[in-house]
Design a protein around this motif. Structure first.
Motif, PDB file in Angstrom:
ATOM      1  N   VAL A   1      -0.744  15.564   6.424  1.00 51.49           N
ATOM      2  CA  VAL A   1      -1.857  14.707   6.024  1.00 51.49           C
ATOM      3  C   VAL A   1      -1.307  13.674   5.047  1.00 51.49           C
ATOM      4  O   VAL A   1      -0.627  14.016   4.076  1.00 51.49           O
ATOM      5  CB  VAL A   1      -2.997  15.513   5.370  1.00 51.49           C
ATOM      6  CG1 VAL A   1      -4.089  14.575   4.861  1.00 51.49           C
ATOM      7  CG2 VAL A   1      -3.584  16.508   6.374  1.00 51.49           C
ATOM      8  N   ALA A   2      -1.600  12.399   5.311  1.00 49.49           N
ATOM      9  CA  ALA A   2      -1.135  11.321   4.453  1.00 49.49           C
ATOM     10  C   ALA A   2      -2.299  10.797   3.621  1.00 49.49           C
ATOM     11  O   ALA A   2      -3.442  10.705   4.094  1.00 49.49           O
ATOM     12  CB  ALA A   2      -0.546  10.199   5.293  1.00 49.49           C
ATOM     13  N   MET A   3      -2.008  10.435   2.367  1.00 46.16           N
ATOM     14  CA  MET A   3      -2.985   9.778   1.515  1.00 46.16           C
ATOM     15  C   MET A   3      -2.539   8.331   1.323  1.00 46.16           C
ATOM     16  O   MET A   3      -1.405   8.062   0.937  1.00 46.16           O
ATOM     17  CB  MET A   3      -3.092  10.482   0.154  1.00 46.16           C
ATOM     18  CG  MET A   3      -4.135   9.845  -0.770  1.00 46.16           C
ATOM     19  SD  MET A   3      -4.394  10.772  -2.308  1.00 46.16           S
ATOM     20  CE  MET A   3      -2.841  10.457  -3.159  1.00 46.16           C
ATOM     21  N   VAL A   4      -3.437   7.425   1.633  1.00 47.86           N
ATOM     22  CA  VAL A   4      -3.134   5.993   1.587  1.00 47.86           C
ATOM     23  C   VAL A   4      -3.931   5.342   0.462  1.00 47.86           C
ATOM     24  O   VAL A   4      -5.149   5.521   0.361  1.00 47.86           O
ATOM     25  CB  VAL A   4      -3.480   5.321   2.929  1.00 47.86           C
ATOM     26  CG1 VAL A   4      -3.182   3.832   2.875  1.00 47.86           C
ATOM     27  CG2 VAL A   4      -2.712   5.978   4.061  1.00 47.86           C
ATOM     28  N   ALA A   5      -3.237   4.597  -0.394  1.00 47.81           N
ATOM     29  CA  ALA A   5      -3.871   3.833  -1.456  1.00 47.81           C
ATOM     30  C   ALA A   5      -3.861   2.364  -1.042  1.00 47.81           C
ATOM     31  O   ALA A   5      -2.846   1.686  -1.200  1.00 47.81           O
ATOM     32  CB  ALA A   5      -3.125   4.022  -2.773  1.00 47.81           C
ATOM     33  N   PRO A   6      -4.962   1.855  -0.484  1.00 52.70           N
ATOM     34  CA  PRO A   6      -4.939   0.477   0.021  1.00 52.70           C
ATOM     35  C   PRO A   6      -4.951  -0.539  -1.122  1.00 52.70           C
ATOM     36  O   PRO A   6      -5.336  -0.228  -2.233  1.00 52.70           O
ATOM     37  CB  PRO A   6      -6.231   0.399   0.843  1.00 52.70           C
ATOM     38  CG  PRO A   6      -7.129   1.406   0.237  1.00 52.70           C
ATOM     39  CD  PRO A   6      -6.251   2.510  -0.260  1.00 52.70           C
TER      40      PRO A   6
ATOM     41  N   LEU B   1      -7.508   9.408   3.601  1.00 54.88           N
ATOM     42  CA  LEU B   1      -6.767  10.566   4.077  1.00 54.88           C
ATOM     43  C   LEU B   1      -6.720  10.506   5.592  1.00 54.88           C
ATOM     44  O   LEU B   1      -7.754  10.290   6.240  1.00 54.88           O
ATOM     45  CB  LEU B   1      -7.440  11.864   3.628  1.00 54.88           C
ATOM     46  CG  LEU B   1      -7.618  12.056   2.119  1.00 54.88           C
ATOM     47  CD1 LEU B   1      -8.477  13.282   1.846  1.00 54.88           C
ATOM     48  CD2 LEU B   1      -6.277  12.193   1.417  1.00 54.88           C
ATOM     49  N   VAL B   2      -5.539  10.685   6.163  1.00 48.13           N
ATOM     50  CA  VAL B   2      -5.416  10.612   7.618  1.00 48.13           C
ATOM     51  C   VAL B   2      -4.542  11.754   8.109  1.00 48.13           C
ATOM     52  O   VAL B   2      -3.476  12.030   7.556  1.00 48.13           O
ATOM     53  CB  VAL B   2      -4.846   9.241   8.058  1.00 48.13           C
ATOM     54  CG1 VAL B   2      -3.535   8.931   7.378  1.00 48.13           C
ATOM     55  CG2 VAL B   2      -4.699   9.175   9.573  1.00 48.13           C
TER      56      VAL B   2
ATOM     57  N   PRO C   1       0.834  -1.210   0.000  1.00 43.37           N
ATOM     58  CA  PRO C   1       0.000   0.000   0.000  1.00 43.37           C
ATOM     59  C   PRO C   1       0.866   1.257   0.000  1.00 43.37           C
ATOM     60  O   PRO C   1       1.837   1.357   0.735  1.00 43.37           O
ATOM     61  CB  PRO C   1      -0.805  -0.129   1.292  1.00 43.37           C
ATOM     62  CG  PRO C   1      -0.803  -1.600   1.579  1.00 43.37           C
ATOM     63  CD  PRO C   1       0.511  -2.113   1.086  1.00 43.37           C
ATOM     64  N   ALA C   2       0.510   2.213  -0.844  1.00 40.12           N
ATOM     65  CA  ALA C   2       1.312   3.424  -0.980  1.00 40.12           C
ATOM     66  C   ALA C   2       0.813   4.495  -0.028  1.00 40.12           C
ATOM     67  O   ALA C   2      -0.393   4.693   0.142  1.00 40.12           O
ATOM     68  CB  ALA C   2       1.237   3.931  -2.420  1.00 40.12           C
ATOM     69  N   VAL C   3       1.746   5.190   0.608  1.00 36.82           N
ATOM     70  CA  VAL C   3       1.437   6.313   1.486  1.00 36.82           C
ATOM     71  C   VAL C   3       2.121   7.549   0.928  1.00 36.82           C
ATOM     72  O   VAL C   3       3.337   7.562   0.743  1.00 36.82           O
ATOM     73  CB  VAL C   3       1.909   6.053   2.924  1.00 36.82           C
ATOM     74  CG1 VAL C   3       1.632   7.269   3.805  1.00 36.82           C
ATOM     75  CG2 VAL C   3       1.232   4.815   3.502  1.00 36.82           C
ATOM     76  N   THR C   4       1.333   8.574   0.627  1.00 37.36           N
ATOM     77  CA  THR C   4       1.858   9.815   0.076  1.00 37.36           C
ATOM     78  C   THR C   4       1.530  10.958   1.021  1.00 37.36           C
ATOM     79  O   THR C   4       0.392  11.084   1.479  1.00 37.36           O
ATOM     80  CB  THR C   4       1.226  10.109  -1.306  1.00 37.36           C
ATOM     81  OG1 THR C   4       1.445   8.998  -2.166  1.00 37.36           O
ATOM     82  CG2 THR C   4       1.827  11.367  -1.913  1.00 37.36           C
ATOM     83  N   LEU C   5       2.503  11.793   1.315  1.00 45.32           N
ATOM     84  CA  LEU C   5       2.280  12.966   2.148  1.00 45.32           C
ATOM     85  C   LEU C   5       1.854  14.136   1.266  1.00 45.32           C
ATOM     86  O   LEU C   5       2.507  14.442   0.268  1.00 45.32           O
ATOM     87  CB  LEU C   5       3.550  13.321   2.925  1.00 45.32           C
ATOM     88  CG  LEU C   5       3.936  12.325   4.022  1.00 45.32           C
ATOM     89  CD1 LEU C   5       5.320  12.640   4.572  1.00 45.32           C
ATOM     90  CD2 LEU C   5       2.906  12.332   5.149  1.00 45.32           C
TER      91      LEU C   5
END
Length: 376
Positions: free
Chosen positions: A371-376, A363-364, A25-29
């Motif tokens: 804020v991080a965006m997670v692509a599960p 978004l978390v 899973p990708a995590v993007t700030l």
């Protein structure tokens, strides 16, 4: 014959071995020009206010009818903000678009979620013509649940004010509701509210409130709002926080919503699934190691619903107990963790979903203001 069958088997095995492994899973700030402290997802009062304020590009209506108006459902919006400003976030074809919002604008729009007379910082639950919030009433003052319902208005050439009925529900003799924002949903076609009540000895319980005269339309015709069911009291850990509702949804796929909540969200973090059946709330499943509460006990919406496989049965996303990772859980036939995604900093103040299915993004809000965006 055995050799003839072994060759295709060997080729299949080679193809499987050479296939690329599933990506993590990708995590993007997100690159935001401010330190964030609040995050609201699509459908929230702030997100709807921003989407209809004219401060961001107007979405195209879902209908081809030129008279149709765009709604928040046409382009779901998440809103994030801090002291220095905010931003509206939308997702299109896997790409996140950011619309800056000035500090004054976001301050005015975010104030709408705390109605007049509510507890300071409290947010109301909305469900069609129904709204509910916590307020202090009575003598001595105790925290009660205030419910407002907009009533139907007959069509006329002259504009008329919309009549609103107001009801107040007490948590019980000598008791009060705890500062946990109520959750609204429908069970058996009628609107219900779930709140948290203080019990003797510092314990807490989930309370289900409904209108005895509500039909499938949700309009009040007779009866009063009252407590229909109360979970058994649950003692808090020493100095710990009370049980905190996470979400209400049809987690089982049976057509009947259930309540997900976390007991001791700042301690053991026991995720529980409650069902309302036969006029009572009964515990169906529980598993330790999760939280839906911001650090310090503040409400932060650290839980969200996501339907990754589009089967109509949502999964629940929320942080693990120490908030270092994001977990995606199936609550169908028990509690099963489908994914656990490490975060670059502890989750702190919000969790929201944009999009649906495999293209959905989480978004978390993190403890360091990013804020991080997670692509599960």
């Amino acid at each position: 014959m055995s050799e003839g069958r072994s060759l295709p088997t060997l080729l299949i095995a080679l193809l499987l071995c050479s296939a690329p492994a599933a990506a993590d899973p990708a995590v993007t700030l997100l690159d935001l020009p401010f330190s964030a402290r609040a995050l609201r997802g699509p459908g929230s009062e702030v997100a709807v206010a921003v989407a209809t304020s004219g401060l961001m590009p107007r979405p195209k209506p879902a209908s081809a009818d030129p008279r149709a108006k765009a709604t928040s459902a046409d382009a779901p919006v998440a809103v994030v903000w801090g002291e220095a400003g905010g931003a509206a976030l939308t997702l299109s074809e896997g790409r996140l678009a950011t619309t800056p919002l000035g500090a004054d604008a976001i301050e005015g729009l975010s104030a709408s979620e705390t109605p007049r007379g509510a507890l300071p910082g409290a947010r109301r639950a909305l469900l069609g013509p129904l709204s509910a919030h916590l307020s202090r009433t009575g003598s001595p003052e105790r925290t009660s649940l205030t419910i407002r319902e907009r009533q139907p208005v007959a069509m006329s050439a002259e504009p008329k004010p919309v009549p609103v009925t107001t009801s107040t529900v007490s948590a019980g003799e000598g008791a009060g509701f705890l500062p946990r924002g109520p959750r609204a949903a429908r069970i058996d076609g009628r609107p219900i509210l779930v709140a948290v009540a203080a019990e003797a000895g510092g314990a807490s319980s989930l309370v289900l409130v409904a209108h005895s005269g509500a039909g499938s339309s949700g309009a009040s015709s007779s009866g009063e709002w009252a407590i229909l069911a109360r979970s058994p009291p649950q003692a808090a850990e020493a100095g710990g926080e009370p049980v905190t509702p996470a979400a209400i949804a049809d987690f089982s796929g049976t057509g009947r919503p259930q309540v997900a909540a976390v007991r001791a969200p700042d301690g053991t973090g026991l995720l529980q699934v409650w069902a309302y059946e036969g006029g009572a709330l009964s515990l169906r499943h529980e598993a330790p190691g999760y939280t839906d509460l911001s650090p310090g006990g503040g409400e932060g919406d650290l839980a969200a619903l996501i339907d990754l496989d589009r089967d109509g049965v949502p999964e629940l996303a929320l942080p693990n107990a120490d908030r270092s990772a994001l977990a995606i859980l199936s609550l169908k036939d028990g509690i099963r963790e489908r994914a656990r995604i490490p975060l670059p900093a502890p989750a702190a103040f919000g969790l929201a979903v944009l999009g649906d299915g495999p293209a959905a993004r989480l978004l978390v809000g993190l403890a360091d203001g990013r804020v991080a965006m997670v692509a599960p």
